[in-house]
Design a protein around this motif. Structure first.
Motif, short mmCIF file in Angstrom:
data_model
loop_
_atom_site.label_atom_id
_atom_site.label_comp_id
_atom_site.label_asym_id
_atom_site.label_seq_id
_atom_site.Cartn_x
_atom_site.Cartn_y
_atom_site.Cartn_z
N SER A 159 0.82 -1.23 0.00
CA SER A 159 0.00 0.00 0.00
C SER A 159 0.84 1.26 0.00
O SER A 159 0.31 2.35 -0.17
CB SER A 159 -0.91 0.09 1.22
OG SER A 159 -1.15 -1.09 1.78
N THR A 160 2.13 1.12 0.25
CA THR A 160 2.98 2.32 0.29
C THR A 160 4.14 2.14 -0.71
O THR A 160 5.29 2.43 -0.38
CB THR A 160 3.54 2.57 1.71
OG1 THR A 160 4.27 1.41 2.13
CG2 THR A 160 2.45 2.85 2.72
N GLU A 161 3.79 1.66 -1.91
CA GLU A 161 4.85 1.38 -2.91
C GLU A 161 5.70 2.61 -3.19
O GLU A 161 6.90 2.50 -3.45
CB GLU A 161 4.21 0.88 -4.20
CG GLU A 161 4.07 -0.63 -4.20
CD GLU A 161 3.23 -1.14 -5.34
OE1 GLU A 161 2.53 -0.32 -5.99
OE2 GLU A 161 3.28 -2.36 -5.58
N SER A 162 5.07 3.79 -3.17
CA SER A 162 5.86 5.00 -3.44
C SER A 162 6.36 5.65 -2.15
O SER A 162 6.72 6.83 -2.13
CB SER A 162 5.05 5.97 -4.28
OG SER A 162 3.80 6.15 -3.68
N GLY A 163 6.38 4.89 -1.05
CA GLY A 163 6.92 5.40 0.21
C GLY A 163 5.89 6.20 1.01
O GLY A 163 4.76 6.39 0.58
N VAL A 164 6.33 6.68 2.18
CA VAL A 164 5.43 7.39 3.10
C VAL A 164 5.93 8.83 3.25
O VAL A 164 7.10 9.05 3.61
CB VAL A 164 5.42 6.69 4.48
CG1 VAL A 164 4.57 7.46 5.48
CG2 VAL A 164 4.96 5.24 4.35
N ASP A 165 5.07 9.79 2.96
CA ASP A 165 5.48 11.20 3.10
C ASP A 165 5.13 11.75 4.49
O ASP A 165 5.86 12.58 5.03
CB ASP A 165 4.80 12.05 2.02
CG ASP A 165 5.20 11.58 0.64
OD1 ASP A 165 6.40 11.65 0.33
OD2 ASP A 165 4.33 11.09 -0.12
#
Ligand code: NAP
Length: 326
Positions: A202-208
């Motif tokens: 669910s956080t393939e593009s990382g966590v901001d």
């Protein structure tokens, strides 16, 4: 009018139990000048009260916020019939000074919302997310205790701003609520064995932005997935509140170094002079049908001690309130 109140008789070890409390009837006490007598309508149960139990003395009234109706007044500024917010604690008919109460914003309906989505928890979500998280459209926000009083509002404001939202909670029912009713993009049940794989997917593009309500292992896993310039807000650490010792840590601070990320703790009352801004924002969301909420309502103040423990077992679903009087 007789006042029933609940005192803390014994400091808890671990999760508070009914044996840590006692209900006493202190009869009726006369009002002095500038005081009002309240009839408590709603009493709020919140995780911070666990920490308060370490600070108050045995025999003292349990702390807490309530909404009450003024039934008798010796105040020139607060009249009988006014609906007010007070920090008098677990009491049915407290006597309070006129300077220690606030009139509840008349736009708030139902009234119990003034203790939840449009009260302290909702304001915590609003100020923490907007002032510290500084979310931008397209960013990924992860919120732990995501179906709860604070977390549910964090996720809904984030969606309004145009973020992708991942909520973490402790049951499939809560996950279903976050995705189907609150509109979160993903929900993760941290009690399932594959939860860290689901978190990665669910956080393939990382966590901001990570809005941390729980601490412990859940936070370790989220922090391992933060992006460059991420913002991690320490709002709560409920997984630690009942621990006698301190868990070893901090465990992955190197992430903040490598990702040049920010870690900041905050308390909602820091923003007390700006509450009107937060209330306007949340009431507007409610009016636009953009703010959904859930409550666990328990009847009778006598049941507050047992109900309080539900916060630490996850048996509450949404804001936990005691209905004291109609
Ligand atoms: N900084 C501030 O000014 C401020 C203000 C208000 C609240 N807070 C903090 O914000 C957090 C959330 O408060 P809230 O009022 O919104 O409570 P809530 O989420 O409505 O209720 C607490 C929830 O925490 C989860 N939980 C309990 N023990 C846990 C554990 N060991 N590990 C992971 N999750 C656990 C449970 O949900 P699950 O079923 O999902 O496990 C439980 O339902 C708390 O830590 C509170 O202290 C901070």
């Amino acid at each position: 009018m007789s006042n029933k109140k609940i005192i803390m008789t014994k400091k808890p070890i671990g999760v508070p139990e009914e044996s840590n409390f006692k209900l006493i009837d202190e009869g009726s006490i006369d009002l002095k000048a500038n005081e009002v007598r309240l009839q408590t309508l709603w009493l709020s149960l919140d995780p911070y009260m666990r920490g308060a139990m370490n600070r108050i003395r045995e025999g003292e009234t349990m702390v807490g916020e309530l909404i009450g109706k003024v039934v008798e007044s010796k105040s020139e500024i607060i009249s009988e019939g006014a609906i007010v917010l007070s920090k008098a604690g677990w009491q049915t008919s407290p006597i309070v000074n006129e300077n220690d109460i606030k009139i509840v914003d008349p736009r708030i309906s139902p009234l119990s919302l003034a203790l939840g989505a449009i009260g302290m928890p909702g304001l915590t979500a609003y100020f923490g997310l907007t002032k510290i998280g500084d979310p931008k459209p397209g960013e990924t926000v992860v919120v732990s205790a995501g179906s709860g009083a604070v977390g549910s509002v964090v996720g809904q404001i984030s969606k309004k701003i145009g973020c992708k939202v991942v909520g973490i909670a402790g049951s499939d029912k809560k996950v279903e609520y976050m995705t189907s009713e609150l509109g979160f993009d993903h929900g993760i049940n941290y009690k399932n064995s594959d939860w860290t794989e689901n978190l990665s997917k669910s956080t393939e593009s990382g966590v901001d932005i990570y809005f941390d309500n729980v601490g412990g292992i859940i936070s370790d896993e989220v922090i391992d997935r933060i992006n460059e310039n991420a913002r991690v807000l320490i709002c709560g650490q409920i997984s630690q509140y009942n621990n006698s010792g301190v868990e070893l840590g901090p465990r992955n601070l190197k992430q903040f170094l490598f990702k040049r990320a920010k870690l900041e703790g905050f308390m909602v009352y820091t923003y007390e002079d700006q509450y009107k801004e937060g209330l306007d924002f949340l009431i507007n969301m409610l009016d636009q049908n953009e703010l959904k909420f859930k409550e666990t309502v328990i009847e009778e103040i006598e049941n507050a001690p047992h109900a309080f423990s539900k916060l630490f077992t996850g048996e509450n679903f949404g804001k936990l309130v005691i209905k004291v009087h109609d």
